[in-house]
Design an enzyme around this catalytic site. Structure first.
Site, PDB file in Angstrom:
ATOM      1  CB  CYS A  82      -0.904  -0.009   1.231  1.00 25.85           C
ATOM      2  SG  CYS A  82      -2.034   1.402   1.293  1.00 25.85           S
ATOM      3  CG  HIS A 165      -2.045  -2.641  -9.368  1.00 20.57           C
ATOM      4  ND1 HIS A 165      -2.820  -1.657  -8.796  1.00 20.57           N
ATOM      5  CD2 HIS A 165      -1.141  -2.998  -8.428  1.00 20.57           C
ATOM      6  CE1 HIS A 165      -2.395  -1.438  -7.555  1.00 20.57           C
ATOM      7  NE2 HIS A 165      -1.382  -2.227  -7.310  1.00 20.57           N
ATOM      8  CD  GLU A 219      -7.078   1.292  -3.019  1.00 16.52           C
ATOM      9  OE1 GLU A 219      -6.969   0.486  -2.078  1.00 16.52           O
ATOM     10  OE2 GLU A 219      -6.615   2.457  -2.982  1.00 16.52           O
ATOM     11  CB  CYS A 228      -4.524   3.579  -5.640  1.00 16.60           C
ATOM     12  SG  CYS A 228      -3.916   1.889  -5.449  1.00 16.60           S
ATOM     13  N   GLY A 231      -1.254   1.695  -7.304  1.00 12.46           N
ATOM     14  CA  GLY A 231      -1.958   1.835  -8.580  1.00 12.46           C
ATOM     15  C   GLY A 231      -1.300   2.864  -9.480  1.00 12.46           C
TER      16      GLY A 231
HETATM   17  N1  API Z   1      -4.316   2.307  -1.529  1.00 17.53           N
HETATM   18  C1  API Z   1      -3.144   1.458  -1.643  1.00 17.53           C
HETATM   19  C2  API Z   1      -3.386   0.228  -2.429  1.00 17.53           C
HETATM   20  C3  API Z   1      -4.078  -0.761  -1.626  1.00 17.53           C
HETATM   21  C4  API Z   1      -4.191  -1.972  -2.439  1.00 17.53           C
HETATM   22  C5  API Z   1      -5.233  -2.887  -1.891  1.00 17.53           C
HETATM   23  N2  API Z   1      -6.558  -2.407  -2.231  1.00 17.53           N
HETATM   24  C6  API Z   1      -5.023  -4.254  -2.454  1.00 17.53           C
HETATM   25  O1  API Z   1      -5.917  -5.063  -2.272  1.00 17.53           O
HETATM   26  O2  API Z   1      -3.967  -4.501  -3.070  1.00 17.53           O
HETATM   27  C7  API Z   1      -1.951   2.179  -2.195  1.00 17.53           C
HETATM   28  O3  API Z   1      -1.830   3.382  -1.959  1.00 17.53           O
HETATM   29  O4  API Z   1      -1.095   1.518  -2.839  1.00 17.53           O
END
Ligand code: API
Length: 288
Positions: A82, A165, A219, A228, A231
């Site tokens: 994250c 992703h 997400e 993200c 992301g």
């Molecule tokens: N908000 C996070 C990503 C969380 C990813 C999570 N949703 C997953 O299941 O991989 C970021 O800043 O990278």
């Protein structure tokens, strides 16, 4: 379980976190407790619940990191990476130690973070993983063209930043119905561990010295967030692999911009702001 658990509420461009410090005592978190804390109506509310744990120690007893970071989506699932939370935890640890750099152990590996000035942190998010097995995918595929799609979201690039992703390039990211399409693609059978879904729109030509990409995200385990970090990393690497962007770009998210660079060694450098919103003590009912 003792009830006086202090927390800090932090965010990176509106991607928000409840941060708990479990370095000096054990924290028994269950998916139900995570969901209760993350609930925006009856709990504190957050996209991810983040736990700071003691550093891992090597065989000779020395620590290889300053702390360990555990990450849980608001649905209670644990994830390995994250980016925005890494910046927030790094800022918290650097403020605590007075140092301008820190090493954080995550399930995705050791991450180096550095202060870049007032409430600005850079994190080396490690290698972008490009092989289908590393995403992971359910079958062998060219990760540059996954070939799946629904509506305007077609033929994404698959990338892992320690989490999966699927980056879809579109003409107008703001017109994509992510609320409807996101969950269908998150749970697509090609993704055995599900996936984070990005809709990306190029704002600069391929030969621009610095790229600029508008990106919105659905997400995994959380839904639409304002930003993200992983992301954004995946989006920049996908655009560079497709020849749409140089290896450095500004990623324009709902909550603001991150600067992402895909370094020659394959590591991805993410730079962006961090903020602390408030701190408090968890109500005992949230840990019952
Ligand atoms: N908000 C996070 C990503 C969380 C990813 C999570 N949703 C997953 O299941 O991989 C970021 O800043 O990278």
């Amino acid at each position: 379980m003792s009830t006086d658990w202090p927390f800090v509420k932090m965010h990176g461009l509106g991607n928000d976190f409840v941060v708990l410090d479990a370095r000096s005592r054990a924290l028994d978190l269950t998916p139900e407790r995570i969901r209760a804390i993350a609930d925006r109506r009856t709990g504190i509310g957050c996209d991810q619940l983040v736990v700071i744990a003691p550093p891992q120690t090597g065989s000779n007893g020395s620590s290889v990191s300053d702390a360990t970071m555990l990450i849980h989506n608001s649905d209670g699932s644990e994830v390995a990476a994250c980016g925005n939370a890494t910046r927030c935890v790094a800022a918290l640890l650097m403020a605590e130690s007075g140092s301008d750099s820190v090493v954080i152990e995550t399930r995705a590996g050791l991450l180096d973070a550095e202060s870049r000035g007032e409430r600005l942190v850079a994190v080396d998010m490690g290698l972008a993983r490009l092989d289908w097995r590393e995403i992971p995918l359910a079958e062998a595929k060219d990760t540059l063209h996954l070939g799946i799609g629904i509506g305007p979201l077609v033929d994404p690039v698959g990338i892992s930043m320690g989490n999966p992703h699927a980056v879809f390039f579109v003409d107008d990211a703001d017109s994509v119905d992510l609320t409807r399409l996101g969950p269908q693609l998150e749970h697509h059978p090609l993704f055995p561990e599900k996936a984070n879904i990005e809709a990306a729109q190029m704002l600069t030509p391929p030969d621009a010295p610095l790229g600029r990409i508008r990106m919105r995200v659905w997400e995994r385990g959380t839904g639409i967030t304002m930003a993200c970090g992983t992301g954004a990393c995946a989006t920049l690497v996908a655009a560079a692999r497709r020849g749409l962007s140089p290896r450095k770009a500004e990623i324009v998210l709902d909550g603001g911009s991150l600067t992402i660079e895909w370094l020659p060694d394959g590591h991805v450098l993410m730079t962006g702001p961090v903020a602390t919103a408030f701190s408090g003590v968890l109500d005992p009912s949230l840990l019952s």
